[in-house]
Design a protein around this motif. Sequence first.
Motif, PDB file in Angstrom:
ATOM      1  N   LEU A   1     -27.484  33.037  -2.851  1.00 55.86           N
ATOM      2  CA  LEU A   1     -28.527  33.917  -2.310  1.00 55.86           C
ATOM      3  C   LEU A   1     -27.982  34.717  -1.121  1.00 55.86           C
ATOM      4  O   LEU A   1     -28.257  35.912  -0.981  1.00 55.86           O
ATOM      5  CB  LEU A   1     -29.723  33.067  -1.865  1.00 55.86           C
TER       6      LEU A   1
ATOM      7  N   ARG B   1     -28.134  28.379  -1.937  1.00 58.18           N
ATOM      8  CA  ARG B   1     -28.247  29.125  -0.681  1.00 58.18           C
ATOM      9  C   ARG B   1     -27.062  30.081  -0.526  1.00 58.18           C
ATOM     10  O   ARG B   1     -27.195  31.223  -0.100  1.00 58.18           O
ATOM     11  CB  ARG B   1     -28.293  28.134   0.490  1.00 58.18           C
TER      12      ARG B   1
ATOM     13  N   ARG C   1     -34.460  31.825  -5.329  1.00 51.65           N
ATOM     14  CA  ARG C   1     -35.628  32.663  -5.049  1.00 51.65           C
ATOM     15  C   ARG C   1     -36.915  31.915  -5.341  1.00 51.65           C
ATOM     16  O   ARG C   1     -37.876  31.977  -4.580  1.00 51.65           O
ATOM     17  CB  ARG C   1     -35.578  33.898  -5.935  1.00 51.65           C
TER      18      ARG C   1
ATOM     19  N   VAL D   1     -29.185  32.239  -8.141  1.00 50.14           N
ATOM     20  CA  VAL D   1     -30.037  33.170  -7.390  1.00 50.14           C
ATOM     21  C   VAL D   1     -31.484  33.025  -7.845  1.00 50.14           C
ATOM     22  O   VAL D   1     -32.407  32.983  -7.025  1.00 50.14           O
ATOM     23  CB  VAL D   1     -29.548  34.628  -7.544  1.00 50.14           C
ATOM     24  N   PHE D   2     -31.673  32.889  -9.151  1.00 53.11           N
ATOM     25  CA  PHE D   2     -33.025  32.741  -9.692  1.00 53.11           C
ATOM     26  C   PHE D   2     -33.714  31.504  -9.109  1.00 53.11           C
ATOM     27  O   PHE D   2     -34.832  31.581  -8.594  1.00 53.11           O
ATOM     28  CB  PHE D   2     -32.967  32.646 -11.227  1.00 53.11           C
TER      29      PHE D   2
ATOM     30  N   MET E   1     -37.575  29.304  -2.664  1.00 54.69           N
ATOM     31  CA  MET E   1     -38.040  29.894  -1.405  1.00 54.69           C
ATOM     32  C   MET E   1     -39.491  30.366  -1.528  1.00 54.69           C
ATOM     33  O   MET E   1     -40.283  30.175  -0.615  1.00 54.69           O
ATOM     34  CB  MET E   1     -37.138  31.064  -0.988  1.00 54.69           C
ATOM     35  N   GLN E   2     -39.807  30.937  -2.675  1.00 60.23           N
ATOM     36  CA  GLN E   2     -41.165  31.417  -2.905  1.00 60.23           C
ATOM     37  C   GLN E   2     -42.163  30.257  -2.851  1.00 60.23           C
ATOM     38  O   GLN E   2     -43.187  30.330  -2.181  1.00 60.23           O
ATOM     39  CB  GLN E   2     -41.235  32.062  -4.289  1.00 60.23           C
TER      40      GLN E   2
ATOM     41  N   LYS F   1     -26.398  34.046 -11.740  1.00 62.61           N
ATOM     42  CA  LYS F   1     -27.779  34.419 -12.101  1.00 62.61           C
ATOM     43  C   LYS F   1     -28.719  33.238 -11.917  1.00 62.61           C
ATOM     44  O   LYS F   1     -29.784  33.349 -11.336  1.00 62.61           O
ATOM     45  CB  LYS F   1     -27.846  34.872 -13.566  1.00 62.61           C
TER      46      LYS F   1
ATOM     47  N   TYR G   1     -23.480  40.711  -8.694  1.00 65.12           N
ATOM     48  CA  TYR G   1     -23.285  39.390  -9.310  1.00 65.12           C
ATOM     49  C   TYR G   1     -21.847  39.170  -9.769  1.00 65.12           C
ATOM     50  O   TYR G   1     -21.304  38.072  -9.671  1.00 65.12           O
ATOM     51  CB  TYR G   1     -24.241  39.216 -10.503  1.00 65.12           C
TER      52      TYR G   1
ATOM     53  N   ALA H   1     -25.827  37.510  -2.459  1.00 69.31           N
ATOM     54  CA  ALA H   1     -26.592  38.550  -3.152  1.00 69.31           C
ATOM     55  C   ALA H   1     -27.426  39.391  -2.193  1.00 69.31           C
ATOM     56  O   ALA H   1     -27.462  40.615  -2.306  1.00 69.31           O
ATOM     57  CB  ALA H   1     -27.498  37.914  -4.210  1.00 69.31           C
ATOM     58  N   LEU H   2     -28.081  38.746  -1.228  1.00 70.83           N
ATOM     59  CA  LEU H   2     -29.041  39.487  -0.415  1.00 70.83           C
ATOM     60  C   LEU H   2     -28.558  39.837   0.988  1.00 70.83           C
ATOM     61  O   LEU H   2     -29.004  40.821   1.564  1.00 70.83           O
ATOM     62  CB  LEU H   2     -30.357  38.713  -0.325  1.00 70.83           C
TER      63      LEU H   2
END
Lengths: 199, 210
Positions: free
Chosen positions: A151, A148, A183, A179-180, A186-187, A176, A161, A154-155
């Motif tokens: 993320l 979290r 994401r 974040v991967f 969350m998706q 990396k 990075y 990054a966002l």
Amino acid sequence: MSRTVDDSRLRIWLQQVAEGDTRALRHLYDALAPSIYRFALSRLDDPHEADGIVSEVMVQVWQQAGRFEGRASVLTWVLGIAHHKVMDVWRRTRRDSEELDTVRPARPLDQALSETVTPAVEGEHAALNEACQACFDACLAQLPPAQRQALYLALVEEQPYQDIARILDCPTNTVKTRVFHARRFMQQCMAAWRREKAV
Amino acid sequence: MTQASQTMKPQHAHLDEETLIACLQNRLSDQARRSVEAHLRQCDACRQALVDLRQLQRQLQAHYAAHHPAPETWQQVQARIEAHRDKVVPLRKPASSARRWTWLGATAAAVLFAVQLVLIQQADLRQQTGYAPLGASQHERLHIWVRFAPSADSRTITTLLRHYGLTLDSGPDSAGRYRLALPAGADEQTLQRTLKALRQRPEIAEALLP
Ligand SMILES: [Zn+2]
């Protein structure tokens, strides 16, 4: 979040702080405290602890403004200080959560669903969006804290990075990966919610 | 993957997440941007990934925009800086807010002690505050004696005590040490673990057993 104050302005204030200017510190506080607070919150998920981090970081900025070397942005430097303080709190209070990337049991998604998915007949669209934000919050709460936090940087802070790695004092590849996975989590979490909603 | 992206057969590998995020945030060089745009024109999957990322970014930003530091945090910073600079602690109580009260309620006693600790520093706490005597049950509790570091402020001390479930119950003695009670029912093992943890804390100058 789009930065309202650019780095060159922050550097001027930091320089003034190094010379003992408390008004400049107030300017820095106004510009940076929300970011420090939210960064701490992204890891610790505790408003009181996040406030404590803001206070400690700003005191350290006051004491060490002259040590800023300008290799990174002021925000990156300050969040790096915040990271060390966040990890102090983390190690002290979450001794059972040594594994950085494990999912922390949070508010179950089912519970969030039952609390939020009750759209009225009229204005169903608005209610759906509102429910969606609530489920987004629930998914976010279930995300492993280290992911979290990455993320968030990054966002929300829009940090590259390389700078995230500097803030978190870890390899870029770790950033990396985090974040991967964040994401993807969350998706999947949001997709599960939409499936539930479609039933 | 959609029909279109299968038939278009992009020449290069998909864009990685870092590149997509940099694209989303307008951080690409002109050259990189041209190449990314060329890929996006022919790849549905990457276009969709970019749309998803933008959506995630908006939701995250909306989520965090609702969170702000407590209004009194600036006063805390000011008070600590003044304390460092002049070695004089301002006699100002932290401002309160509705949000703070729930927390204050739970740790009111600890806050009171901790705030006073800072305000009067090394003065005799007992004499100044006349705090309530210990309850009978506290006599059976395990204790650790500590001396706080001069830099430790009320909030840090309060947070520290709260995290370990400690109660400040007497002090300071002639050496400036305060007695902390462990939670009721804490065993010897917890005592040793807490002692060890406290000794590593920057807010604690010294921690010992009675
Ligand atoms: Zn692609």
